[in-house]
Design a protein around this motif. Sequence first.
Motif, PDB file in Angstrom:
ATOM      1  N   SER A  61      33.883  41.492  46.231  1.00  0.00           N
ATOM      2  CA  SER A  61      34.618  40.244  46.622  1.00  0.00           C
ATOM      3  C   SER A  61      33.743  39.240  47.028  1.00  0.00           C
ATOM      4  CB  SER A  61      35.347  40.645  47.827  1.00  0.00           C
ATOM      5  OG  SER A  61      36.546  41.488  47.400  1.00  0.00           O
ATOM      6  N   LEU A  62      32.706  39.587  47.709  1.00  0.00           N
ATOM      7  CA  LEU A  62      31.612  38.665  47.941  1.00  0.00           C
ATOM      8  C   LEU A  62      30.889  37.863  46.800  1.00  0.00           C
ATOM      9  CD1 LEU A  62      29.578  40.398  50.867  1.00  0.00           C
ATOM     10  CD2 LEU A  62      31.103  38.467  51.018  1.00  0.00           C
ATOM     11  N   THR A  63      30.609  38.814  45.726  1.00  0.00           N
ATOM     12  CA  THR A  63      30.015  38.215  44.417  1.00  0.00           C
ATOM     13  C   THR A  63      30.948  37.344  43.717  1.00  0.00           C
ATOM     14  OG1 THR A  63      28.677  40.318  44.241  1.00  0.00           O
ATOM     15  CG2 THR A  63      29.313  39.120  42.180  1.00  0.00           C
ATOM     16  N   LEU A  64      32.337  37.774  43.544  1.00  0.00           N
ATOM     17  CA  LEU A  64      33.257  36.846  43.095  1.00  0.00           C
ATOM     18  C   LEU A  64      33.394  35.668  43.964  1.00  0.00           C
ATOM     19  CD1 LEU A  64      35.344  36.500  40.819  1.00  0.00           C
ATOM     20  CD2 LEU A  64      36.954  37.765  42.270  1.00  0.00           C
ATOM     21  N   ALA A  65      33.556  35.565  45.350  1.00  0.00           N
ATOM     22  CA  ALA A  65      33.786  34.510  46.064  1.00  0.00           C
ATOM     23  C   ALA A  65      32.556  33.343  45.794  1.00  0.00           C
ATOM     24  CB  ALA A  65      33.917  34.693  47.569  1.00  0.00           C
ATOM     25  N   LEU A  66      31.269  34.054  45.659  1.00  0.00           N
ATOM     26  CA  LEU A  66      30.039  33.204  45.582  1.00  0.00           C
ATOM     27  C   LEU A  66      30.235  32.423  44.074  1.00  0.00           C
ATOM     28  CD1 LEU A  66      27.307  35.381  47.203  1.00  0.00           C
ATOM     29  CD2 LEU A  66      28.380  33.151  48.022  1.00  0.00           C
ATOM     30  N   PHE A  67      30.463  33.145  43.223  1.00  0.00           N
ATOM     31  CA  PHE A  67      30.695  32.854  41.658  1.00  0.00           C
ATOM     32  C   PHE A  67      31.605  31.634  41.572  1.00  0.00           C
ATOM     33  CE2 PHE A  67      32.606  33.077  37.583  1.00  0.00           C
ATOM     34  CZ  PHE A  67      31.488  32.670  36.845  1.00  0.00           C
ATOM     35  N   ILE A  68      32.674  32.043  42.226  1.00  0.00           N
ATOM     36  CA  ILE A  68      33.787  30.773  42.180  1.00  0.00           C
ATOM     37  C   ILE A  68      33.350  29.594  42.912  1.00  0.00           C
ATOM     38  CG2 ILE A  68      36.146  30.157  43.047  1.00  0.00           C
ATOM     39  CD1 ILE A  68      37.143  33.262  42.341  1.00  0.00           C
ATOM     40  N   GLY A  69      32.759  29.745  44.174  1.00  0.00           N
ATOM     41  CA  GLY A  69      32.180  28.730  44.939  1.00  0.00           C
ATOM     42  C   GLY A  69      31.011  28.128  44.174  1.00  0.00           C
ATOM     43  N   GLU A  70      30.309  28.625  43.297  1.00  0.00           N
ATOM     44  CA  GLU A  70      29.325  28.112  42.433  1.00  0.00           C
ATOM     45  C   GLU A  70      30.058  27.304  41.433  1.00  0.00           C
ATOM     46  OE1 GLU A  70      25.711  30.100  39.807  1.00  0.00           O
ATOM     47  OE2 GLU A  70      25.666  30.375  42.132  1.00  0.00           O
ATOM     48  N   LEU A  71      31.016  27.725  40.859  1.00  0.00           N
ATOM     49  CA  LEU A  71      31.733  27.012  39.746  1.00  0.00           C
ATOM     50  C   LEU A  71      32.230  25.964  40.350  1.00  0.00           C
ATOM     51  CD1 LEU A  71      33.503  29.773  37.753  1.00  0.00           C
ATOM     52  CD2 LEU A  71      31.509  28.522  37.020  1.00  0.00           C
ATOM     53  N   LEU A  72      32.594  25.875  41.573  1.00  0.00           N
ATOM     54  CA  LEU A  72      33.666  24.571  42.177  1.00  0.00           C
ATOM     55  C   LEU A  72      32.500  23.729  42.956  1.00  0.00           C
ATOM     56  CD1 LEU A  72      36.811  26.368  43.488  1.00  0.00           C
ATOM     57  CD2 LEU A  72      36.430  25.201  41.195  1.00  0.00           C
ATOM     58  N   ASN A  73      31.163  24.291  43.062  1.00  0.00           N
ATOM     59  CA  ASN A  73      30.352  23.446  43.842  1.00  0.00           C
ATOM     60  C   ASN A  73      30.605  23.419  45.260  1.00  0.00           C
ATOM     61  OD1 ASN A  73      28.662  22.811  41.773  1.00  0.00           O
ATOM     62  ND2 ASN A  73      29.801  21.212  41.212  1.00  0.00           N
ATOM     63  N   SER A  74      31.397  24.376  45.845  1.00  0.00           N
ATOM     64  CA  SER A  74      31.804  24.722  47.158  1.00  0.00           C
ATOM     65  C   SER A  74      32.222  26.058  47.475  1.00  0.00           C
ATOM     66  CB  SER A  74      33.144  23.712  47.461  1.00  0.00           C
ATOM     67  OG  SER A  74      33.691  24.305  48.797  1.00  0.00           O
ATOM     68  N   TYR A  75      31.144  26.683  48.350  1.00  0.00           N
ATOM     69  CA  TYR A  75      31.209  28.193  48.547  1.00  0.00           C
ATOM     70  C   TYR A  75      32.450  28.404  49.369  1.00  0.00           C
ATOM     71  CZ  TYR A  75      26.575  29.087  46.814  1.00  0.00           C
ATOM     72  OH  TYR A  75      25.491  29.066  45.896  1.00  0.00           O
ATOM     73  N   ALA A  76      32.669  27.278  50.205  1.00  0.00           N
ATOM     74  CA  ALA A  76      34.170  27.374  50.976  1.00  0.00           C
ATOM     75  C   ALA A  76      35.350  27.630  50.382  1.00  0.00           C
ATOM     76  CB  ALA A  76      34.247  26.030  52.101  1.00  0.00           C
ATOM     77  N   ALA A  77      35.157  26.702  49.009  1.00  0.00           N
ATOM     78  CA  ALA A  77      36.478  27.005  48.163  1.00  0.00           C
ATOM     79  C   ALA A  77      36.424  28.365  47.531  1.00  0.00           C
ATOM     80  CB  ALA A  77      36.525  25.857  47.100  1.00  0.00           C
ATOM     81  N   GLY A  78      35.398  28.784  47.227  1.00  0.00           N
ATOM     82  CA  GLY A  78      35.293  30.148  46.498  1.00  0.00           C
ATOM     83  C   GLY A  78      35.826  31.181  47.410  1.00  0.00           C
ATOM     84  N   PHE A  79      35.379  31.059  48.523  1.00  0.00           N
ATOM     85  CA  PHE A  79      35.769  32.027  49.731  1.00  0.00           C
ATOM     86  C   PHE A  79      37.417  31.928  49.844  1.00  0.00           C
ATOM     87  CE2 PHE A  79      31.431  32.837  50.131  1.00  0.00           C
ATOM     88  CZ  PHE A  79      31.156  34.450  50.418  1.00  0.00           C
ATOM     89  N   GLY A  80      37.718  30.695  50.030  1.00  0.00           N
ATOM     90  CA  GLY A  80      39.027  30.198  50.274  1.00  0.00           C
ATOM     91  C   GLY A  80      39.951  30.963  49.209  1.00  0.00           C
ATOM     92  N   ILE A  81      39.704  30.912  47.920  1.00  0.00           N
ATOM     93  CA  ILE A  81      40.502  31.258  46.920  1.00  0.00           C
ATOM     94  C   ILE A  81      40.505  32.617  47.000  1.00  0.00           C
ATOM     95  CG2 ILE A  81      40.556  31.590  44.377  1.00  0.00           C
ATOM     96  CD1 ILE A  81      39.444  28.724  44.292  1.00  0.00           C
ATOM     97  N   ILE A  82      39.484  33.570  47.324  1.00  0.00           N
ATOM     98  CA  ILE A  82      39.338  34.912  47.535  1.00  0.00           C
ATOM     99  C   ILE A  82      40.469  35.411  48.480  1.00  0.00           C
ATOM    100  CG2 ILE A  82      37.992  36.806  47.900  1.00  0.00           C
ATOM    101  CD1 ILE A  82      37.837  35.705  45.043  1.00  0.00           C
ATOM    102  N   ALA A  83      40.228  34.623  49.830  1.00  0.00           N
ATOM    103  CA  ALA A  83      41.070  34.824  50.797  1.00  0.00           C
ATOM    104  C   ALA A  83      42.726  34.616  50.558  1.00  0.00           C
ATOM    105  CB  ALA A  83      40.631  33.913  52.099  1.00  0.00           C
ATOM    106  N   LEU A  84      42.797  33.503  49.743  1.00  0.00           N
ATOM    107  CA  LEU A  84      44.293  33.461  49.433  1.00  0.00           C
ATOM    108  C   LEU A  84      44.788  34.454  48.369  1.00  0.00           C
ATOM    109  CD1 LEU A  84      44.425  29.558  48.865  1.00  0.00           C
ATOM    110  CD2 LEU A  84      45.517  30.996  50.723  1.00  0.00           C
ATOM    111  N   LEU A  85      44.030  35.003  47.687  1.00  0.00           N
ATOM    112  CA  LEU A  85      44.246  36.017  46.492  1.00  0.00           C
ATOM    113  C   LEU A  85      44.611  37.407  47.439  1.00  0.00           C
ATOM    114  CD1 LEU A  85      44.241  37.426  43.755  1.00  0.00           C
ATOM    115  CD2 LEU A  85      41.984  37.875  44.183  1.00  0.00           C
ATOM    116  N   TYR A  86      43.756  37.775  48.411  1.00  0.00           N
ATOM    117  CA  TYR A  86      44.080  38.845  49.285  1.00  0.00           C
ATOM    118  C   TYR A  86      45.191  38.714  50.074  1.00  0.00           C
ATOM    119  CZ  TYR A  86      39.468  40.667  47.747  1.00  0.00           C
ATOM    120  OH  TYR A  86      38.420  40.979  46.966  1.00  0.00           O
ATOM    121  N   LEU A  87      45.719  37.463  50.590  1.00  0.00           N
ATOM    122  CA  LEU A  87      46.772  37.354  51.466  1.00  0.00           C
ATOM    123  C   LEU A  87      47.939  37.570  50.324  1.00  0.00           C
ATOM    124  CD1 LEU A  87      48.253  36.182  53.860  1.00  0.00           C
ATOM    125  CD2 LEU A  87      47.952  33.850  52.984  1.00  0.00           C
ATOM    126  N   ALA A  88      47.898  37.072  48.845  1.00  0.00           N
ATOM    127  CA  ALA A  88      48.956  37.249  48.059  1.00  0.00           C
ATOM    128  C   ALA A  88      48.964  38.781  47.839  1.00  0.00           C
ATOM    129  CB  ALA A  88      48.705  36.508  46.729  1.00  0.00           C
TER     130      ALA A  88
END
Length: 119
Positions: A61-88
Amino acid sequence: MPESHDQKQSEDFVSLIKEYIATKVELTRLTAIDKLTVLIASLITDAFIVIAMLLTFLFASLTLALFIGELLNSYAAGFGIIALLYLAIALIANSTKEKYITKFLQDFMVRKIFNKKGK
């Protein structure tokens, strides 16, 4: 006065019944101990497996969040997307728990207790 044959047979019969009961109690005790030790060993093994899976899940999960954050140039967005995924996932699990999850867990525990493989 000598014992009668019937009295001797009665004493032998009572002695055999007492021995049978003692043997049956011992067998029940040993069977319970056997089942309990198998159950405890299985639960300890399963606990180690669950811990390893949780750690794997955490680092993935940390790896995926960091990867998504790197793609979006925002680690907060990466961790937010993963958090929303887990909420769903949590909301879906909560809405289906009575129909699927609870039954699965009950069946799993019964199989563990009675040491049955598969369904």
